[in-house]
Motif scaffolding. Structure first.
Motif, PDB file in Angstrom:
ATOM      1  N   ARG A   1       0.829  -1.207   0.000  1.00 43.50           N
ATOM      2  CA  ARG A   1       0.000   0.000   0.000  1.00 43.50           C
ATOM      3  C   ARG A   1       0.864   1.257   0.000  1.00 43.50           C
ATOM      4  NH1 ARG A   1      -4.640  -1.000   4.631  1.00 43.50           N
ATOM      5  NH2 ARG A   1      -6.006  -2.422   3.471  1.00 43.50           N
TER       6      ARG A   1
ATOM      7  N   GLN B   1       2.662   2.509  -3.267  1.00 47.51           N
ATOM      8  CA  GLN B   1       1.890   2.892  -4.434  1.00 47.51           C
ATOM      9  C   GLN B   1       2.179   4.337  -4.831  1.00 47.51           C
ATOM     10  OE1 GLN B   1      -2.187   2.180  -3.369  1.00 47.51           O
ATOM     11  NE2 GLN B   1      -2.094  -0.006  -3.826  1.00 47.51           N
TER      12      GLN B   1
ATOM     13  N   ARG C   1      -1.128   7.462  -1.275  1.00 48.67           N
ATOM     14  CA  ARG C   1      -2.518   7.353  -0.839  1.00 48.67           C
ATOM     15  C   ARG C   1      -2.553   6.858   0.600  1.00 48.67           C
ATOM     16  NH1 ARG C   1      -7.285   3.556  -3.517  1.00 48.67           N
ATOM     17  NH2 ARG C   1      -9.029   4.446  -2.333  1.00 48.67           N
ATOM     18  N   SER C   2      -3.203   7.608   1.454  1.00 47.47           N
ATOM     19  CA  SER C   2      -3.293   7.217   2.860  1.00 47.47           C
ATOM     20  C   SER C   2      -4.220   6.022   3.030  1.00 47.47           C
ATOM     21  CB  SER C   2      -3.811   8.396   3.695  1.00 47.47           C
ATOM     22  OG  SER C   2      -4.145   7.971   4.995  1.00 47.47           O
TER      23      SER C   2
ATOM     24  N   ASP D   1      -1.133   9.748   5.957  1.00 47.84           N
ATOM     25  CA  ASP D   1      -2.316  10.589   6.067  1.00 47.84           C
ATOM     26  C   ASP D   1      -1.911  12.065   6.048  1.00 47.84           C
ATOM     27  OD1 ASP D   1      -5.129  10.976   6.414  1.00 47.84           O
ATOM     28  OD2 ASP D   1      -4.713  11.573   8.485  1.00 47.84           O
TER      29      ASP D   1
ATOM     30  N   SER E   1       2.096  15.234  -1.908  1.00 47.91           N
ATOM     31  CA  SER E   1       2.536  14.326  -2.966  1.00 47.91           C
ATOM     32  C   SER E   1       4.023  14.444  -3.265  1.00 47.91           C
ATOM     33  CB  SER E   1       1.742  14.606  -4.252  1.00 47.91           C
ATOM     34  OG  SER E   1       1.935  15.957  -4.668  1.00 47.91           O
TER      35      SER E   1
END
Length: 479
Positions: A258, A261, A265-266, A306, A310
């Motif tokens: 995760r 990626q 993305r949180s 979170d 970017s």
């Protein structure tokens, strides 16, 4: 010695079985070849850009050939189970040497290379390569190729890899620094002299450079023999991991995928975890799988990505390497996640547990990797100094509100002093050890080399035969 005897017996049995099957299939018998198969590629009179006039390609393993030369075989031992496959470039390179090489003695380093190439003028009609698992006697046939296949795959897969290796000039600090002959001149490897302060006593003289990591420190702290056999000799009796360790590995695998990626993305914004998120290759029975999903849901509220912009840097399982020059020791650390936030490096370790954190012991004592991270920040191994860094422990437990996020400031003098004491208590006994005597305890239950350890086996046998009240006390201590 016990491991060697078992591995030898397994190898002879596996080799005998395979030869019987080969003879039944109409293949000729093969016998050992004593000298190394070698392919020498002589260049033009002038050396290439690296100053090289000749390249040698060799393999490692047990070599066999039929009496008529039509069949050649290579058996590659693996310490654990037999590898089920290897990269295409590696297989093509191995097959090239087995097919084209001639037996050759090792030449003295300063002997001028011969003017002609050493290549087999009559290659075999068939090349076979096997992988053998020393720990369980398993065997995998990696390839069974004819000369045309060997030549084609070498040209398409192995040759580009050789060119990249011969012409590459990049520097990548890591475990290979231990064997590097120009480490003193490397500008990419951070120097961390007196990482944990002055030595408490002189260390015994050593010939070879060595590395240490948080795992090394923990293993040696439990049992010096286990550390030596697992980390130095790389032995493993394939003892299954306990359920907690398996669960932790699956959680790590999911979070690594995760967090790696792109774009960032949180996990907080992801839907509740379900069975399809579990990675392939991780087989878990249903109760354990549900436990993993609950832990992943606990992580959502603590995800370090979170609110992360970017343009920030995010590194999953990134190896941090440093060098202690006066000890000639390479320090290796692999945080679960290393990322920036508004120019500040944050080192995140994630742990899963069925029990809460023990309030009676400091985090640095309970998790030496946190202490090592503090010292690497303190010595500038991450570049910007400790005041611009933070170390975090994400402690995941099932149940709403049970998980915790602990932050450690590596710029606080008291924190640095405690980290130095923790690492010195673990590292100096390891660096002084020359005998690696077994130390029995609860860790014997999950030891990866207990099959070959008389003391560990006797310790567990004594626990099993102890009176019931003693066994219960031992189980409580282990828990």
């Amino acid at each position: 010695m016990a491991w060697t005897i078992q591995a030898f017996e397994r190898y002879v049995a596996a080799r005998t079985r395979e030869q019987s099957a080969a003879l039944a299939a109409g293949l000729p018998a093969t016998a050992p070849v004593r000298l190394d198969w070698t392919v020498r590629t002589a260049l033009r009179e002038d050396p290439d850009g690296r100053g090289v006039r000749q390249y040698e390609h060799k393999t490692w393993g047990r070599q066999y050939a039929s009496a008529d030369g039509t069949v050649r075989e290579l058996w590659i031992p693996s310490f654990g189970r037999a590898k089920t496959d290897r990269p295409a470039a590696e297989k093509a390179a191995i097959a090239h040497v087995v097919a084209q090489g001639l037996p050759a003695r090792r030449r003295a380093r300063l002997t001028p290379p011969p003017a002609t190439s050493l290549v087999n003028p009559v290659p075999p009609e068939r090349v076979r390569v096997f992988d053998f698992g020393c720990a369980d006697g398993s065997v995998t046939q990696l390839l069974d190729w004819e000369p045309d296949t060997v030549r084609d795959l070498f040209r398409r897969a192995a040759a580009p890899a050789f060119i990249a290796a011969a012409t590459g000039t990049g520097v990548r600090p890591g475990a290979s620094c231990v064997d590097c002959k120009v480490i003193a001149h490397c500008g990419r490897l951070p120097r961390t002299p007196a990482l944990w302060g002055p030595l408490r006593a002189p260390l015994p003289p050593r010939i070879a450079r060595r590395s240490i990591s948080a795992w090394d420190l923990r293993l040696h702290g439990d049992c010096p023999a286990q550390y030596h056999l697992v980390r130095h000799l790389r032995l493993n009796d394939l003892t299954p991991e306990n359920s907690g360790a398996r669960r932790g590995r699956v959680v790590d695998a999911v979070l690594n995928a995760r967090h790696a990626q792109s774009p960032l993305r949180s996990c907080r914004g992801l839907p509740q975890a379900h069975g399809s998120v579990l990675p392939s290759g991780h087989s878990l029975e249903e109760p354990m799988a549900q436990s993993v999903l609950r832990l992943l849901d606990e992580h959502r509220a603590l995800c370090p990505l979170d609110g992360l912009a970017s343009q920030e840097t995010v590194l999953t399982q990134h190896r941090v390497t440093a060098y202690i020059p006066e000890l000639d020791v390479v320090v290796l650390a692999v945080p679960d996640l290393l990322h920036t936030r508004r120019g500040r490096w944050i080192w995140r370790e994630t742990k899963t547990s069925a029990a809460p954190l023990w309030e009676g012991r400091s985090l640095l004592r309970s998790f030496p990797q946190l202490a090592l991270a503090v010292l690497l920040f303190d010595k500038g191994a991450l570049g910007d100094g400790p005041r611009r860094g933070r170390v975090e422990l994400e402690h995941l437990r099932e149940g709403s509100g049970e998980s915790r996020l602990e932050a450690i400031d590596p710029s606080r003098p008291a924190t640095v002093a405690e980290a130095r004491e923790v690492i010195a208590d673990l590292a100096e006994p390891l660096l002084r050890d020359t005998s690696y005597e077994p130390r029995t305890g609860r860790h014997c239950q999950t030891c990866q080399v207990r099959s070959w350890c008389e003391q560990g086996t006797a310790h567990l046998s004594a626990l099993a035969s102890a009176p019931v009240h003693d066994v219960k006390r031992g189980s409580a201590d282990a828990a």
